[in-house]
Motif scaffolding. Structure first.
Motif, PDB file in Angstrom:
ATOM      1  N   PRO A 181       0.828  -1.221   0.000  1.00 13.73           N
ATOM      2  CA  PRO A 181       0.000   0.000   0.000  1.00 13.73           C
ATOM      3  C   PRO A 181       0.854   1.259   0.000  1.00 13.73           C
ATOM      4  O   PRO A 181       1.974   1.267   0.505  1.00 13.73           O
ATOM      5  N   GLU A 182       0.297   2.334  -0.564  1.00 13.25           N
ATOM      6  CA  GLU A 182       1.003   3.601  -0.583  1.00 13.25           C
ATOM      7  C   GLU A 182       1.176   4.165   0.832  1.00 13.25           C
ATOM      8  O   GLU A 182       2.191   4.770   1.152  1.00 13.25           O
ATOM      9  N   VAL A 187      -1.165   1.947   7.564  1.00  5.49           N
ATOM     10  CA  VAL A 187      -1.827   0.639   7.588  1.00  5.49           C
ATOM     11  C   VAL A 187      -1.203  -0.265   8.653  1.00  5.49           C
ATOM     12  O   VAL A 187      -1.904  -0.941   9.404  1.00  5.49           O
ATOM     13  N   VAL A 256      -6.917   0.275   4.150  1.00  6.84           N
ATOM     14  CA  VAL A 256      -6.424  -0.731   3.205  1.00  6.84           C
ATOM     15  C   VAL A 256      -6.942  -0.427   1.806  1.00  6.84           C
ATOM     16  O   VAL A 256      -6.181  -0.445   0.821  1.00  6.84           O
ATOM     17  N   GLY A 259      -5.237   2.700   0.217  1.00  6.20           N
ATOM     18  CA  GLY A 259      -3.832   2.650  -0.164  1.00  6.20           C
ATOM     19  C   GLY A 259      -3.441   1.528  -1.096  1.00  6.20           C
ATOM     20  O   GLY A 259      -2.263   1.402  -1.446  1.00  6.20           O
ATOM     21  N   THR A 260      -4.382   0.684  -1.533  1.00  2.00           N
ATOM     22  CA  THR A 260      -4.029  -0.448  -2.395  1.00  2.00           C
ATOM     23  C   THR A 260      -4.687  -0.329  -3.767  1.00  2.00           C
ATOM     24  O   THR A 260      -5.729   0.317  -3.915  1.00  2.00           O
ATOM     25  N   HIS A 264      -5.322  -5.740  -5.601  1.00  2.00           N
ATOM     26  CA  HIS A 264      -4.592  -6.197  -4.420  1.00  2.00           C
ATOM     27  C   HIS A 264      -5.464  -7.148  -3.582  1.00  2.00           C
ATOM     28  O   HIS A 264      -6.593  -6.796  -3.225  1.00  2.00           O
ATOM     29  N   ARG A 267      -7.613  -6.328  -0.329  1.00  2.00           N
ATOM     30  CA  ARG A 267      -8.973  -5.789  -0.394  1.00  2.00           C
ATOM     31  C   ARG A 267     -10.009  -6.899  -0.217  1.00  2.00           C
ATOM     32  O   ARG A 267     -10.983  -6.735   0.523  1.00  2.00           O
ATOM     33  N   VAL A 318      -0.253  -6.827   2.943  1.00  4.24           N
ATOM     34  CA  VAL A 318       0.066  -5.418   2.732  1.00  4.24           C
ATOM     35  C   VAL A 318       1.557  -5.146   2.923  1.00  4.24           C
ATOM     36  O   VAL A 318       2.051  -4.080   2.536  1.00  4.24           O
TER      37      VAL A 318
END
Length: 340
Positions: A181-182, A187, A256, A259-260, A264, A267, A318
Motif C-alpha cells: 500500500p502507498e 496501515v 487498506v 492505499g491499495t 490487491h 482488499r 500489505v
C-alpha cells in the motif's frame, strides 16, 4: 523435469498447508464445544482416558472407587458421563489428527528448503509448538481446568495458526507481483492496534467463558435466560470493548482500500474481515439477548479466532515486499552459490 517436479511439490505444500490451517481452526471449534458441554474433565487423566485407550461407555466399566482413584488435586471427580467422556476423547483424537497434519506439512515443506528455507523453519516451529500445545492440554486436565492454563492453551493455538499462515503465505509470494500500500506506515499502525485489541478481546472472552461455567454450575442449565445478569463487569466490558474493536477494524479496512490498487488481494480479505466482524457481533448479540444458546458459544469463539487469522494474513499481504518479498533474493543467492 526436475523443475516441474519441484513446482508441483510446492503447490502441494501450499494446498496441504491451507488445509492444515483450517484444520487447526476446526480444532479450536471442537475445543469450544468441549467447554460448552462441560466436557473438559470428561477424561480425568492424560493421554489415556480412565487408563484406557478406548474410554468406557458405561459406569459399570469403571471401578467402584473411580471418583477417588481419578481425583484431581485431591478432589473427587464428578459422576461419570459417557457423553462428556466421549466428547473430550474425540477432542483428543482430533488433536492427534491435527498433529499429523502439521507433521506432514513440515515434511512437504522440504520442497522449499533450498529456495526459501524459512518456509521449512516455520513449518518446523509449528510442529514443535503443536507438541507444546499437547503438553499444555495435559496441564489443563491436571490443574482441573485452571483458567490461566485454558487461556494459555487458546493463545498458543492462535500462535500456531499464525506461524502456519506465514509459512504458507511465504511459499506463494514468489509468484505474485502486487505492490505494498502507498500508506504502508499508517496501515501497519492500524494492523498492530487491531491485532492487539483482538487478542485482548479473545482473552477477555475466555474469562467470560469461565464465569459462564461458574454461573451454569450454580444456577443450572434450565435458567440460561438469567445467566447474563450474573456475569458481572467482565462480560459488560467484553461486550462494550467489541464495539470499539469493530469501529477500529472498519477504519483499518478503509485505509487498506485507500492505499491499495484494485487487484490487491488485501482488499478481498478486508471484505472477508468485515463479514466475520459482522457475524461475530451478531452472534454475541444473540447470546446476550437469548439466554446464551449453547450451539453459538463455540461458533462465537471460532469467529473470533478467524478474525485474528484474517487480520494477520492481511498484515502479510500489505507488507508483501517487506516481509515476504525477499524470496527471490534467497533464490538468487542459492543460484549464485550453485554457479560458484
Amino acid at each position: 523435469m526436475k523443475s516441474n517436479d519441484t513446482t508441483n511439490k510446492g503447490i502441494f505444500y501450499r494446498r496441504f498447508g491451507v488445509v492444515t490451517v483450517f484444520a487447526v481452526f476446526f480444532l479450536i471449534l471442537v475445543g469450544g464445544i468441549v467447554r460448552t458441554t462441560g466436557s473438559g474433565m470428561g477424561c480425568p487423566d492424560w493421554p489415556l482416558c480412565f487408563d484406557q485407550y478406548i474410554p468406557p461407555t458405561d459406569v459399570s466399566q469403571l471401578p467402584a472407587d473411580y471418583k477417588t482413584r481419578y481425583a484431581i488435586q485431591g478432589k473427587e471427580i464428578a459422576d461419570f458421563s459417557a457423553f462428556k467422556t466421549w466428547v473430550e476423547y474425540i477432542n483428543r483424537l482430533v488433536g492427534v489428527l491435527i498433529g499429523l497434519f502439521v507433521f506432514f506439512t513440515l515434511v512437504f515443506s522440504f520442497s522449499y528448503f533450498k529456495k526459501d528455507p524459512i518456509v521449512t523453519y516455520f513449518s518446523f516451529l509449528a510442529f514443535v509448538l503443536v507438541g507444546v500445545e499437547g503438553w499444555l492440554g495435559s496441564k489443563v486436565v491436571a490443574t482441573d481446568l485452571n483458567p490461566f492454563m485454558i487461556t494459555l492453551h487458546m493463545l498458543l493455538a492462535l500462535v500456531i495458526v499464525g506461524i502456519l499462515i506465514y509459512a504458507v503465505a511465504r511459499s506463494k509470494k514468489q509468484e505474485l507481483s502486487y505492490k505494498d500500500p502507498e500508506n504502508i506506515k499508517l496501515v501497519n499502525k492500524w494492523i498492530l492496534i487491531i491485532l492487539s485489541m483482538s487478542v485482548v478481546q479473545i482473552v477477555m472472552g475466555t474469562q467470560v467463558r469461565e464465569h459462564i461455567d461458574e454461573v451454569a454450575l450454580s444456577m443450572g442449565d434450565n435458567q440460561r435466560d438469567l445467566w447474563i445478569d450474573q456475569l458481572g463487569f467482565t462480560f459488560y466490558f467484553h461486550r462494550s470493548f467489541s464495539i470499539i474493536v469493530g469501529i477500529l477494524n472498519i477504519i483499518f479496512i478503509k485505509n487498506v482500500f485507500k492505499g491499495t490498487e484494485a487487484k490487491h488481494p488485501a482488499r478481498f480479505w478486508s471484505i472477508v474481515l468485515f463479514g466475520l466482524l459482522t457475524t461475530v457481533v451478531l452472534s454475541g448479540a444473540i447470546m446476550g439477548h437469548f439466554g446464551i444458546p449453547a450451539f453459538l458459544q463455540p461458533i462465537h469463539l471460532l469467529l473470533g479466532s478467524l478474525i485474528v487469522g484474517v487480520q494477520f494474513y492481511i498484515a502479510l499481504l500489505v507488507n508483501h515486499s517487506r516481509v515476504l518479498g525477499n524470496v527471490k533474493k534467497v533464490e538468487e543467492t542459492h543460484s549464485k552459490n550453485e554457479l560458484a
